[in-house]
Write an enzyme that holds these catalytic residues in place. Structure first.
Site, PDB file in Angstrom:
ATOM      1  N   ASN A   1       0.772  -1.130  -0.032  1.00 36.44           N
ATOM      2  CA  ASN A   1      -0.070  -0.094  -0.134  1.00 36.44           C
ATOM      3  C   ASN A   1       0.855   1.274   0.017  1.00 36.44           C
ATOM      4  O   ASN A   1       0.437   2.450   0.446  1.00 36.44           O
ATOM      5  CB  ASN A   1      -0.915  -0.009   1.120  1.00 36.44           C
ATOM      6  CG  ASN A   1      -1.910   1.056   1.200  1.00 36.44           C
ATOM      7  OD1 ASN A   1      -2.639   1.080   0.008  1.00 36.44           O
ATOM      8  ND2 ASN A   1      -2.416   1.692   2.032  1.00 36.44           N
TER       9      ASN A   1
ATOM     10  N   ASP B   1       8.034  -8.829   3.196  1.00 35.15           N
ATOM     11  CA  ASP B   1       6.972  -9.163   3.779  1.00 35.15           C
ATOM     12  C   ASP B   1       6.927  -9.753   5.122  1.00 35.15           C
ATOM     13  O   ASP B   1       7.745 -10.920   5.521  1.00 35.15           O
ATOM     14  CB  ASP B   1       6.071 -10.074   2.790  1.00 35.15           C
ATOM     15  CG  ASP B   1       4.282 -10.279   3.159  1.00 35.15           C
ATOM     16  OD1 ASP B   1       4.264 -10.089   4.400  1.00 35.15           O
ATOM     17  OD2 ASP B   1       3.675  -9.870   2.343  1.00 35.15           O
TER      18      ASP B   1
ATOM     19  N   SER C   1      -5.550   1.536  17.170  1.00 28.91           N
ATOM     20  CA  SER C   1      -6.382   2.483  16.731  1.00 28.91           C
ATOM     21  C   SER C   1      -7.683   2.981  17.662  1.00 28.91           C
ATOM     22  O   SER C   1      -7.900   1.928  18.518  1.00 28.91           O
ATOM     23  CB  SER C   1      -7.203   2.015  15.346  1.00 28.91           C
ATOM     24  OG  SER C   1      -8.093   2.734  14.877  1.00 28.91           O
TER      25      SER C   1
ATOM     26  N   TYR D   1     -11.150  -5.509  10.429  1.00 29.71           N
ATOM     27  CA  TYR D   1     -10.018  -4.428  10.857  1.00 29.71           C
ATOM     28  C   TYR D   1      -9.664  -4.091  12.217  1.00 29.71           C
ATOM     29  O   TYR D   1      -8.616  -4.270  12.953  1.00 29.71           O
ATOM     30  CB  TYR D   1      -9.966  -3.099   9.848  1.00 29.71           C
ATOM     31  CG  TYR D   1      -8.947  -2.037  10.186  1.00 29.71           C
ATOM     32  CD1 TYR D   1      -7.652  -2.300  10.053  1.00 29.71           C
ATOM     33  CD2 TYR D   1      -9.382  -1.111  10.867  1.00 29.71           C
ATOM     34  CE1 TYR D   1      -6.611  -1.276  10.350  1.00 29.71           C
ATOM     35  CE2 TYR D   1      -8.561  -0.105  11.394  1.00 29.71           C
ATOM     36  CZ  TYR D   1      -7.097  -0.348  11.005  1.00 29.71           C
ATOM     37  OH  TYR D   1      -6.174   0.550  11.661  1.00 29.71           O
TER      38      TYR D   1
ATOM     39  N   LYS E   1      -6.797  -5.224  15.293  1.00 33.03           N
ATOM     40  CA  LYS E   1      -5.991  -4.315  16.242  1.00 33.03           C
ATOM     41  C   LYS E   1      -6.325  -4.736  17.689  1.00 33.03           C
ATOM     42  O   LYS E   1      -5.405  -4.611  18.439  1.00 33.03           O
ATOM     43  CB  LYS E   1      -6.629  -2.913  16.056  1.00 33.03           C
ATOM     44  CG  LYS E   1      -6.118  -2.202  14.752  1.00 33.03           C
ATOM     45  CD  LYS E   1      -4.588  -2.087  14.595  1.00 33.03           C
ATOM     46  CE  LYS E   1      -4.186  -1.518  13.283  1.00 33.03           C
ATOM     47  NZ  LYS E   1      -2.809  -1.686  13.079  1.00 33.03           N
TER      48      LYS E   1
ATOM     49  N   ARG F   1     -14.930  13.864  14.692  1.00 32.55           N
ATOM     50  CA  ARG F   1     -13.865  13.094  14.880  1.00 32.55           C
ATOM     51  C   ARG F   1     -12.656  14.052  15.540  1.00 32.55           C
ATOM     52  O   ARG F   1     -12.521  15.295  15.281  1.00 32.55           O
ATOM     53  CB  ARG F   1     -13.210  12.642  13.731  1.00 32.55           C
ATOM     54  CG  ARG F   1     -14.333  11.432  12.852  1.00 32.55           C
ATOM     55  CD  ARG F   1     -14.334  10.311  13.684  1.00 32.55           C
ATOM     56  NE  ARG F   1     -15.220   9.429  12.944  1.00 32.55           N
ATOM     57  CZ  ARG F   1     -16.819   9.295  13.116  1.00 32.55           C
ATOM     58  NH1 ARG F   1     -17.133  10.189  13.958  1.00 32.55           N
ATOM     59  NH2 ARG F   1     -17.271   8.516  12.491  1.00 32.55           N
TER      60      ARG F   1
HETATM   61  P1  NAD Z   1      -0.261   2.594   5.436  1.00 32.41           P
HETATM   62  O1  NAD Z   1      -1.205   1.699   4.532  1.00 32.41           O
HETATM   63  O2  NAD Z   1      -0.231   3.984   4.321  1.00 32.41           O
HETATM   64  O3  NAD Z   1       0.988   2.059   5.724  1.00 32.41           O
HETATM   65  C1  NAD Z   1       1.145   0.694   6.270  1.00 32.41           C
HETATM   66  C2  NAD Z   1       2.321   0.057   5.511  1.00 32.41           C
HETATM   67  O4  NAD Z   1       2.560  -1.272   5.578  1.00 32.41           O
HETATM   68  C3  NAD Z   1       2.213   0.186   4.051  1.00 32.41           C
HETATM   69  O5  NAD Z   1       3.416   0.787   3.296  1.00 32.41           O
HETATM   70  C4  NAD Z   1       1.977  -1.433   3.441  1.00 32.41           C
HETATM   71  O6  NAD Z   1       2.857  -1.563   2.326  1.00 32.41           O
HETATM   72  C5  NAD Z   1       2.915  -1.914   4.620  1.00 32.41           C
HETATM   73  N1  NAD Z   1       2.480  -3.389   4.906  1.00 32.41           N
HETATM   74  C6  NAD Z   1       1.277  -3.875   5.048  1.00 32.41           C
HETATM   75  N2  NAD Z   1       1.199  -5.044   5.231  1.00 32.41           N
HETATM   76  C7  NAD Z   1       2.677  -5.677   5.292  1.00 32.41           C
HETATM   77  C8  NAD Z   1       3.398  -6.581   5.632  1.00 32.41           C
HETATM   78  N3  NAD Z   1       2.594  -8.003   5.598  1.00 32.41           N
HETATM   79  N4  NAD Z   1       4.649  -6.848   5.477  1.00 32.41           N
HETATM   80  C9  NAD Z   1       5.314  -5.395   5.365  1.00 32.41           C
HETATM   81  N5  NAD Z   1       4.818  -4.332   5.104  1.00 32.41           N
HETATM   82  C10 NAD Z   1       3.337  -4.555   4.845  1.00 32.41           C
HETATM   83  O7  NAD Z   1      -1.255   3.080   6.448  1.00 32.41           O
HETATM   84  P2  NAD Z   1      -1.084   4.184   7.702  1.00 32.41           P
HETATM   85  O8  NAD Z   1      -2.264   5.125   7.582  1.00 32.41           O
HETATM   86  O9  NAD Z   1       0.501   4.741   7.625  1.00 32.41           O
HETATM   87  O10 NAD Z   1      -1.194   3.310   8.909  1.00 32.41           O
HETATM   88  C11 NAD Z   1      -0.286   2.724   9.588  1.00 32.41           C
HETATM   89  C12 NAD Z   1      -0.665   1.724  10.825  1.00 32.41           C
HETATM   90  O11 NAD Z   1      -1.268   2.729  11.497  1.00 32.41           O
HETATM   91  C13 NAD Z   1      -1.376   0.540  10.269  1.00 32.41           C
HETATM   92  O12 NAD Z   1      -1.225  -0.484  11.218  1.00 32.41           O
HETATM   93  C14 NAD Z   1      -2.675   1.136  10.516  1.00 32.41           C
HETATM   94  O13 NAD Z   1      -3.759   0.215  10.659  1.00 32.41           O
HETATM   95  C15 NAD Z   1      -2.485   1.919  11.806  1.00 32.41           C
HETATM   96  N6  NAD Z   1      -3.765   3.079  11.761  1.00 32.41           N
HETATM   97  C16 NAD Z   1      -3.974   4.145  10.982  1.00 32.41           C
HETATM   98  C17 NAD Z   1      -4.770   5.042  11.072  1.00 32.41           C
HETATM   99  C18 NAD Z   1      -5.080   5.970   9.873  1.00 32.41           C
HETATM  100  O14 NAD Z   1      -6.290   6.684  10.029  1.00 32.41           O
HETATM  101  N7  NAD Z   1      -4.270   6.040   8.843  1.00 32.41           N
HETATM  102  C19 NAD Z   1      -5.442   5.053  12.212  1.00 32.41           C
HETATM  103  C20 NAD Z   1      -5.302   4.164  13.075  1.00 32.41           C
HETATM  104  C21 NAD Z   1      -4.348   3.048  13.086  1.00 32.41           C
HETATM  105  N1  UDP Z   2     -17.083  11.149   5.954  1.00 33.49           N
HETATM  106  C1  UDP Z   2     -18.002  11.968   5.023  1.00 33.49           C
HETATM  107  N2  UDP Z   2     -17.656  11.769   3.618  1.00 33.49           N
HETATM  108  C2  UDP Z   2     -16.395  10.863   3.293  1.00 33.49           C
HETATM  109  C3  UDP Z   2     -15.592  10.480   4.114  1.00 33.49           C
HETATM  110  C4  UDP Z   2     -16.086  10.620   5.595  1.00 33.49           C
HETATM  111  O1  UDP Z   2     -18.803  12.492   5.447  1.00 33.49           O
HETATM  112  O2  UDP Z   2     -16.499  10.716   1.977  1.00 33.49           O
HETATM  113  C5  UDP Z   2     -17.274  11.425   7.483  1.00 33.49           C
HETATM  114  C6  UDP Z   2     -17.484  10.137   8.238  1.00 33.49           C
HETATM  115  O3  UDP Z   2     -18.746   9.760   7.906  1.00 33.49           O
HETATM  116  C7  UDP Z   2     -17.060  10.438   9.599  1.00 33.49           C
HETATM  117  C8  UDP Z   2     -15.912  11.601   9.134  1.00 33.49           C
HETATM  118  O4  UDP Z   2     -16.121  12.046   7.987  1.00 33.49           O
HETATM  119  O5  UDP Z   2     -17.984  11.214  10.097  1.00 33.49           O
HETATM  120  C9  UDP Z   2     -14.525  10.925   9.168  1.00 33.49           C
HETATM  121  O6  UDP Z   2     -14.587   9.633   8.623  1.00 33.49           O
HETATM  122  P1  UDP Z   2     -13.022   9.089   8.169  1.00 33.49           P
HETATM  123  O7  UDP Z   2     -13.533   7.757   7.122  1.00 33.49           O
HETATM  124  O8  UDP Z   2     -12.145   9.772   7.447  1.00 33.49           O
HETATM  125  O9  UDP Z   2     -12.580   8.331   9.678  1.00 33.49           O
HETATM  126  P2  UDP Z   2     -13.412   7.417  10.560  1.00 33.49           P
HETATM  127  O10 UDP Z   2     -14.944   7.206  10.482  1.00 33.49           O
HETATM  128  O11 UDP Z   2     -12.787   6.053  10.266  1.00 33.49           O
HETATM  129  O12 UDP Z   2     -13.017   7.947  11.963  1.00 33.49           O
END
Ligand code: NAD
Ligand code: UDP
Length: 331
Positions: free
Chosen positions: A35, A58, A124, A148, A152, A230
């Site tokens: 990703n 991986d 998360s 998902y 976590k 949020r």
């Molecule tokens: P992202 O997808 O941009 O980064 C995750 C990375 O992990 C990617 O570069 C992907 O290629 C790599 N990856 C996935 N599976 C793998 C594997 N099996 N081996 C090696 N690499 C692998 O996501 P992000 O937004 O940077 O999120 C990072 C972490 O934070 C994730 O665990 C995600 O679940 C968690 N998180 C993200 C958010 C958010 O809103 N972005 C919120 C809460 C938690």
């Molecule tokens: N949301 C929206 N339109 C979109 C994407 C998100 O109205 O196209 C709203 C969603 O309902 C939530 C807020 O924006 O109230 C944040 O959504 P996001 O998916 O970014 O984060 P999460 O819901 O996972 O916290």
């Protein structure tokens, strides 16, 4: 001191790599690029003017992971790697459980084998489910509504059990709220493949004319203006939280969870307004039905992270919007 960063080419991982390098840490990045793009590694080097080892590997590939531990001296791991799309996790749950949960187990087994017992884990706020009240504290009940989120919560439970079985471990569970924004340089940021699921990436695509209209998912929630609320946090603030967590796990053993959020909630309409004011770009939007599984309000009580890690977020919503837009314009 060398820190292994799994998922370091991803959105949050890449920003954390920049902050780690700027702070003088040596890093080793592992990412399978499922990703993310290989260019991100170059961009991190360009921003920091520092070099580091990158392994396209991986976590599910035990022998590759072992080879990385065999040929490097690793002091701690920051574990971002995982799949993160909620909707996709409902469609292909086994892939999510295998990648996220099995990947973490293989990582922990390898760490234990090489006597590396310090980890910062990307958890998360989704594991609070639909909270009974806000702001959310770390001791609130935990529950999930999709595979998902379940990965976590499972990983948090696995890491708790791991610590109970071996008190030499030192683990920080960081529960992120809603990371948005990008690095000031505009070189790294969030660039999801396909049509974005999350609010800010969708907003920037509408503002740049790549998508026509933002659908606002419901305006009948019991919130300030009926739209979902949020806790949006600048990705650089979030990244800096990892450095504070790292300092703590280097000094003390144990397992602790921390909310990383600002403590302030903003509605969808407030985010759109802040984006339009800060960037001068119009965002076409229309109200549509609620998105299944969405909750009304979610924001953090981040005081535990402030007291125990000395961390607080300092960047406001305008800065988050401006930085997200700067990155989007360069794509
Ligand atoms: P992202 O997808 O941009 O980064 C995750 C990375 O992990 C990617 O570069 C992907 O290629 C790599 N990856 C996935 N599976 C793998 C594997 N099996 N081996 C090696 N690499 C692998 O996501 P992000 O937004 O940077 O999120 C990072 C972490 O934070 C994730 O665990 C995600 O679940 C968690 N998180 C993200 C958010 C958010 O809103 N972005 C919120 C809460 C938690
Ligand atoms: N949301 C929206 N339109 C979109 C994407 C998100 O109205 O196209 C709203 C969603 O309902 C939530 C807020 O924006 O109230 C944040 O959504 P996001 O998916 O970014 O984060 P999460 O819901 O996972 O916290």
């Amino acid at each position: 001191m060398a820190i292994l960063v799994t998922g370091g080419a991803g959105f949050i991982g890449s920003h954390t790599c920049v902050e780690l390098l700027n702070a003088g840490y040596e890093i080793i990045v592992v990412d399978n690029l499922i990703n993310s793009k290989p260019e991100v590694i170059q961009k991190i080097k360009q921003i920091t003017q520092r070099d580091f080892k990158f392994y396209q590997a991986d976590l599910l590939n035990r022998s590759e992971l072992e080879a990385i531990f065999e040929s490097n001296t690793i002091d701690a791991v920051i574990h971002f790697a995982g799949l993160k799309a909620v909707g996709e996790s409902v469609e292909i749950p086994l892939r999510y459980y295998h990648n996220n949960v099995s990947g973490t187990i293989i990582l922990c087994e390898t760490m234990a084998h090489y006597n590396v017992k310090r980890m910062v884990f990307s958890s998360s706020a989704t594991i609070y489910g639909d909270p009974q009240s806000v702001p959310i504290k770390e001791d609130f009940p935990l529950s999930t509504t999709n595979p998902y989120g379940s990965t976590k919560l499972m990983i948090e439970n696995i890491l708790q059990d791991l610590y109970l079985s071996d008190k030499e471990w030192s683990i920080s569970l960081l529960r992120y709220f809603n990371p948005i924004g990008a690095h000031k340089s505009g070189l790294i940021g969030e660039d999801p493949k396909g049509i974005p699921n999350n609010l800010m990436p969708y907003i920037v695509r509408v503002a740049s004319g790549k998508l026509e209209t933002l659908s606002i998912f419901g305006n009948d929630y019991p919130t300030i203006d009926g739209t979902g609320v949020r806790d949006y946090i600048h990705v650089v603030d979030l990244s800096l939280g990892h450095l504070d967590a790292l300092k703590k796990i280097m000094l003390t053993k144990g397992i602790n969870s921390y909310n990383l959020g600002t403590g302030k909630g903003y509605s969808v309409l407030e985010v759109i307004r802040a984006f339009e004011i800060s960037t001068g770009q119009k965002v076409n939007s229309k109200i549509t039905h609620r998105r299944p599984g969405d909750i009304a309000e979610c924001y953090a009580d981040p005081s535990k992270a402030k007291i125990e890690l000395g961390w607080t977020a300092s960047r406001d919503l305008y800065e988050m919007c401006l930085d997200a837009w700067k990155f989007a314009k360069q794509q």
